[in-house]
Design a protein around this motif. Structure first.
Motif, short mmCIF file in Angstrom:
data_model
loop_
_atom_site.label_atom_id
_atom_site.label_comp_id
_atom_site.label_asym_id
_atom_site.label_seq_id
_atom_site.Cartn_x
_atom_site.Cartn_y
_atom_site.Cartn_z
N GLN A 222 0.83 -1.20 0.00
CA GLN A 222 0.00 0.00 0.00
C GLN A 222 0.86 1.25 0.00
O GLN A 222 0.71 2.12 -0.85
CB GLN A 222 -0.93 0.00 1.21
CG GLN A 222 -1.84 1.22 1.28
CD GLN A 222 -2.88 1.11 2.36
OE1 GLN A 222 -4.07 1.04 2.10
NE2 GLN A 222 -2.44 1.09 3.59
N TYR A 223 1.76 1.35 0.95
CA TYR A 223 2.71 2.46 1.01
C TYR A 223 4.13 1.91 1.02
O TYR A 223 4.41 0.90 1.67
CB TYR A 223 2.51 3.32 2.26
CG TYR A 223 1.35 4.28 2.18
CD1 TYR A 223 1.44 5.44 1.42
CD2 TYR A 223 0.17 4.03 2.86
CE1 TYR A 223 0.37 6.33 1.34
CE2 TYR A 223 -0.91 4.90 2.79
CZ TYR A 223 -0.80 6.06 2.02
OH TYR A 223 -1.86 6.93 1.94
N ARG B 90 -1.45 -4.27 2.33
CA ARG B 90 -2.90 -4.34 2.49
C ARG B 90 -3.37 -5.70 2.00
O ARG B 90 -2.97 -6.17 0.93
CB ARG B 90 -3.59 -3.23 1.71
CG ARG B 90 -5.07 -3.10 2.01
CD ARG B 90 -5.65 -1.83 1.42
NE ARG B 90 -7.04 -1.66 1.78
CZ ARG B 90 -7.47 -1.08 2.89
NH1 ARG B 90 -6.59 -0.63 3.76
NH2 ARG B 90 -8.75 -0.94 3.14
#
Length: 307
Positions: A68-69, A95
């Motif tokens: 996700q990041y 995620r």
């Protein structure tokens, strides 16, 4: 009132209001006794790695995870939300979207039910499913109610006893074979045990198509064996405990119905047993901690065996 049996299964043998089934047999005394089995400090990790390529039955849906990041774009989020980081801090995460029956997992008592003559489905303790089903699982019997499983574990290596590396798909293990294997191993099943049955099917784990093409499993008669032995949980090295193709045509997963719905005995599936079987470790401390998923019908577990 008639005595409890697999035919006369509700109210539960643990009480009309019970929601944890055979895990009632885990007590401070049994936990302390099981801890005494650890003499060497060796740990066997009986859980498979969860990843994009692992086998998951179509009913449960694919496992999905993505970054996700990253550290590189995560810093932008931190700078924007909590102010510019002067010390170089950033973070990254993953995620996930998964079924509660992904990877090595344990089934909860609301996972399956049995249709009655009136068309109603009953789950554990005779609870009518339509009374508890909700948008987010069930309002009773959810995975959040499952206590940690800390107990004596026993491995029954049926595959090796029969001289097979892998039992064939559809092979239905019978109670007599469990007893014969235990005798050959010099092992005894006791009340309150977690019983792991090695079929060898877990060797197919890296081949999802082969893993899901069928499986050996526990024959229907093993249900009464489990009740008579007063075990708390089965563990199999395949995805559905029962044999596939089914032992009896038209009878889908009878061990699921007998164990989860009627006896309150849990099922752990996709247990990684190759190493512990090769080392001929037949008795051990078992530790499994289900996630506290509200309304969940099961949970991935990190299953450990310690000797």
């Amino acid at each position: 009132m008639n005595e409890w049996s697999l035919e006369n299964w509700h109210p539960s043998r643990f009480g009309a209001d019970d929601e944890i089934g055979a895990l009632n047999l885990i007590t401070p005394e049994t936990i302390l006794a099981s801890l005494q089995l650890v003499k060497e400090g060796r740990v066997y990790d009986l859980s498979h790695v969860m990843d994009q390529d692992m086998p998951v039955p179509g009913f449960h849906g694919s496992y999905f995870a993505n970054t996700q990041y990253t550290l590189e774009n995560g810093v932008e989020w931190h700078d924007r939300v909590i102010g510019k980081m002067k010390n170089g801090y950033s973070a990254q995460n993953l995620r996930m979207a998964i079924s509660d029956h992904s990877g090595t997992h344990i089934d909860q008592l609301n996972h399956v039910g049995q249709m009655q003559e009136n068309g109603e489905f009953l789950v554990y303790n005779g609870i009518r499913n339509r009374d508890i089903i909700d948008t987010f699982g069930t309002r009773r019997l959810g995975a959040e109610n499952m206590p940690p499983v800390i107990a004596r574990g026993v491995l029954i290596d049926v595959a090796t006893h029969k001289g097979e590396e892998i039992l064939p798909a559809g092979y239905a293990i019978q109670p007599g074979e469990l007893d014969e294997t235990l005798e050959a191993q010099g092992t005894e099943v006791k009340s309150g045990d977690v019983v792991l049955v090695h079929t060898g099917w877990g060797r197919n784990w890296e081949d999802a198509e082969m893993t899901l093409s069928g499986e050996p499993g526990l024959g229907k008669a093993c249900a009464q064996w489990a009740v008579d032995k007063n075990i708390i949980c089965w563990g199999l090295d395949q995805f559905a405990t029962d044999p596939i193709p089914f032992e009896f045509p038209g009878e889908a997963l009878p061990m699921h119905i007998a164990m989860l719905t009627k006896a309150g005995i849990r099922l752990m599936e996709n247990v990684k047993m190759t190493e512990i079987a090769e080392d001929k470790v037949y008795e051990f401390l078992t530790i499994a901690a289900p996630l506290k998923i509200r309304g969940g019908t099961g949970s991935p577990v990190r299953l450990l065996a310690m000797v």
